[in-house]
Motif scaffolding. Structure first.
Motif, short mmCIF file in Angstrom:
data_model
loop_
_atom_site.label_atom_id
_atom_site.label_comp_id
_atom_site.label_asym_id
_atom_site.label_seq_id
_atom_site.Cartn_x
_atom_site.Cartn_y
_atom_site.Cartn_z
N LEU A 1 0.84 -1.19 0.00
CA LEU A 1 0.00 0.00 0.00
C LEU A 1 0.87 1.24 0.00
N ASP A 2 0.34 2.31 -0.54
CA ASP A 2 1.05 3.59 -0.53
C ASP A 2 0.98 4.17 0.88
N GLN A 3 2.14 4.42 1.45
CA GLN A 3 2.20 4.84 2.84
C GLN A 3 1.45 6.15 3.07
N ARG A 4 1.56 7.07 2.10
CA ARG A 4 0.98 8.40 2.31
C ARG A 4 -0.53 8.38 2.22
N ASN A 5 -1.05 7.62 1.23
CA ASN A 5 -2.50 7.52 1.13
C ASN A 5 -3.08 6.76 2.31
N PHE A 6 -2.35 5.74 2.77
CA PHE A 6 -2.82 4.98 3.92
C PHE A 6 -2.95 5.88 5.14
N TYR A 7 -1.94 6.71 5.34
CA TYR A 7 -1.95 7.60 6.50
C TYR A 7 -3.18 8.53 6.46
N ARG A 8 -3.40 9.11 5.30
CA ARG A 8 -4.53 10.04 5.18
C ARG A 8 -5.86 9.33 5.38
N LYS A 9 -5.95 8.14 4.81
CA LYS A 9 -7.19 7.38 4.90
C LYS A 9 -7.49 6.99 6.35
N ILE A 10 -6.48 6.51 7.04
CA ILE A 10 -6.66 6.12 8.44
C ILE A 10 -7.14 7.31 9.27
N GLN A 11 -6.51 8.44 9.05
CA GLN A 11 -6.87 9.63 9.81
C GLN A 11 -8.27 10.11 9.46
N GLY A 12 -8.74 9.73 8.29
CA GLY A 12 -10.06 10.17 7.87
C GLY A 12 -11.19 9.39 8.50
N VAL A 13 -10.89 8.29 9.17
CA VAL A 13 -11.92 7.51 9.86
C VAL A 13 -11.95 7.95 11.31
N PRO A 14 -13.01 8.66 11.69
CA PRO A 14 -13.06 9.31 13.00
C PRO A 14 -12.55 8.53 14.19
N GLY A 15 -13.23 7.52 14.66
CA GLY A 15 -12.85 6.92 15.93
C GLY A 15 -11.91 5.73 15.83
N PHE A 16 -11.29 5.54 14.67
CA PHE A 16 -10.50 4.33 14.44
C PHE A 16 -9.29 4.27 15.39
N ILE A 17 -8.40 5.23 15.27
CA ILE A 17 -7.25 5.27 16.16
C ILE A 17 -7.17 6.64 16.80
N ARG B 1 -3.43 4.39 19.80
CA ARG B 1 -4.05 3.18 20.33
C ARG B 1 -5.40 3.03 19.65
N ALA B 2 -5.98 1.84 19.77
CA ALA B 2 -7.27 1.59 19.14
C ALA B 2 -8.32 2.54 19.71
N GLY B 3 -9.10 3.13 18.84
CA GLY B 3 -10.13 4.08 19.27
C GLY B 3 -11.43 3.39 19.62
N PRO B 4 -12.44 4.18 19.94
CA PRO B 4 -13.72 3.61 20.37
C PRO B 4 -14.53 3.02 19.21
N ARG B 5 -14.28 3.50 18.01
CA ARG B 5 -15.09 3.07 16.88
C ARG B 5 -14.75 1.67 16.44
N ASN B 6 -15.76 0.85 16.29
CA ASN B 6 -15.54 -0.51 15.83
C ASN B 6 -15.83 -0.66 14.34
N ALA B 7 -16.89 -0.02 13.89
CA ALA B 7 -17.22 -0.06 12.46
C ALA B 7 -16.54 1.10 11.75
N LEU B 8 -15.96 0.80 10.61
CA LEU B 8 -15.17 1.81 9.89
C LEU B 8 -16.00 2.51 8.82
N HIS B 9 -16.08 3.83 8.92
CA HIS B 9 -16.73 4.64 7.89
C HIS B 9 -15.88 5.84 7.58
N PRO B 10 -15.40 5.96 6.35
CA PRO B 10 -15.57 4.99 5.26
C PRO B 10 -14.66 3.78 5.44
N PRO B 11 -14.98 2.67 4.78
CA PRO B 11 -14.17 1.47 4.94
C PRO B 11 -12.84 1.58 4.22
N LEU B 12 -11.92 0.70 4.59
CA LEU B 12 -10.65 0.58 3.87
C LEU B 12 -10.80 -0.57 2.89
#
Lengths: 243, 243
Positions: B184-200, B219-230
DNA sequence: GTAATAGTGTCTCTTAGACAATATGGG
DNA sequence: CCCATATTGTCTAAGAGACACTATTAC
């Protein structure tokens, strides 16, 4: 555990079926009325015990589909939901049940019962709202089955299993709307469906007539996995709150 | 079927565990070496029969996790994969097995065995390639477990279960790459992860040092379901061929 | 003609993916 | 300084959803 004299406990294995269909644009499930204890008189999912020690579990599901629902396995999607094994789920003793999900095209008649006395289609809503109570843990099994169907039609062509051999795009849309419990824009749906290569293919120059302009007929295409998927709405894809 | 004298056949119920972890950036599964027939000497998934007729199936899975893998259920994801009930899957007789998927954070050591003699982490690739042969239908169960994990990390925060209490974005990315088997592209992954509110969520001002610029810890955040998904790559989302 | 449903086009906004640029540590 | 990794930004193309518009039948 290394005791040579120890023997694992024997339990009974049953299969239960979540059979879904569409009737008058609403999602229905096939229920039977129990003729014996426990839960005599209650509604329950069709199912039963393994016939003999040599019967395959999936084969038993097909058999119950035939016996209790009068539905031949032909062209019928049958997929395992999982095992339900709480120790107290059946008052008669230890029973582990393997649940299956089946999808049937719209059957207008309430299925002439054979084995089980009163088999009938019931709106799923009647169960989830509590208006109809189910025996055992069947309410949970049904909920799991509906959720599985909701998730599966996003990424697979399973939705066509609710339709007959041929169908219009509007009919297919009603499947998605009923299963997901939402309203979809007809025009976007049409475009999206057509954008998935092998999903549906035209079925002859035939058309069907109701009231407005006749619609093209399609049948299920060769493609089973949907790309791109049909994502169900509801989550606005919030993209705020960096950090 | 309505014969009063008929009794359903009793079968044995077992649980099998697909325990996945990440070691040196590759997906590994915990296997045991069987000490008894059948398949003596072969590798197999950890598992065993129900202890007694009153034991819950999920509880049995937790017990095996503790006994055979020396892993406490604490903070360990445990999810049912399904039932495996082919009549001939165990030469000893009729055994229906309920399989569970567990995810463990990276354990460097091969887990000091307790009950089962030689428990060891093996690359999943060794099994799928046929280099390591498994007993019973465990190869299929493992394949189902891996596919479940692949699908689940798209829509849930399950991937964080592969990591320790805190982790960097790059470490989380290596989880996705190992499970999906892609780069995976490291930079897009970083942005995508940050775009999911309660993920991390950020874990203190701490940082970790290896070679380049220190990375933030999460650390793992409170959100269990990912929106938007990866969504895992691989399908170019072909959008041609209208009609 | 009108009513009703089927099918097409167009616009905007969001997101995915490619990839440049900058930041921050250790030598 | 240089190197390696982390983090941010920017651009482009594709897909989602809103919605105007045209097409084809029955009456």
């Amino acid at each position: 555990m290394l005791d040579e004299s120890w023997q694992p406990p024997a339990v009974l294995v049953a299969v239960d079926l979540v059979i879904l269909t569409l009737r008058s644009e609403r999602l229905h499930v096939l229920l039977v009325e129990r003729g014996i204890e426990p839960f005599r008189g209650h509604h329950a999912l069709p199912g039963g015990f393994l016939n003999n020690a040599g019967e395959d579990v999936l084969a038993a599901a097909h058999r119950e589909l035939r016996e209790e629902a009068n539905l031949e396995g032909a062209r019928l999607h049958l997929e395992q939901l999982g095992a339900y094994g709480a120790p107290d789920r059946d008052p008669r003793g230890r029973v582990v049940s393997v649940a299956y999900l089946a999808i049937a095209p719209g059957l207008p008649e309430p299925v002439a019962g054979t084995d089980a006395a009163g088999a009938s289609w019931r709106p799923v809503e009647d169960v989830s709202s509590g208006r109809v109570r189910l025996a055992f843990d069947h309410r949970q099994i049904l909920a799991d089955g509906v959720e599985r169907a909701r998730a599966k039609i996003e990424h697979s062509s399973l939705a066509t299993a609710f339709c007959g051999e041929t169908f219009t795009v509007a009919e297919l849309q009603r499947v998605y709307e009923a299963v997901w419990g939402v309203r979809l824009d007809q025009r976007n749906f049409y475009r999206k469906i057509q954008g998935v290569p092998g999903f549906i293919v035209p079925a002859g120059p035939n058309r069907r007539t109701t009231k407005g302009r006749p619609a093209r007929l399609f049948r299920a295409g060769p493609r089973n996995a949907l790309h791109p998927p049909l994502v169900r709405p509801g989550s606005p894809a919030t993209n705020e709150g960096n950090q």
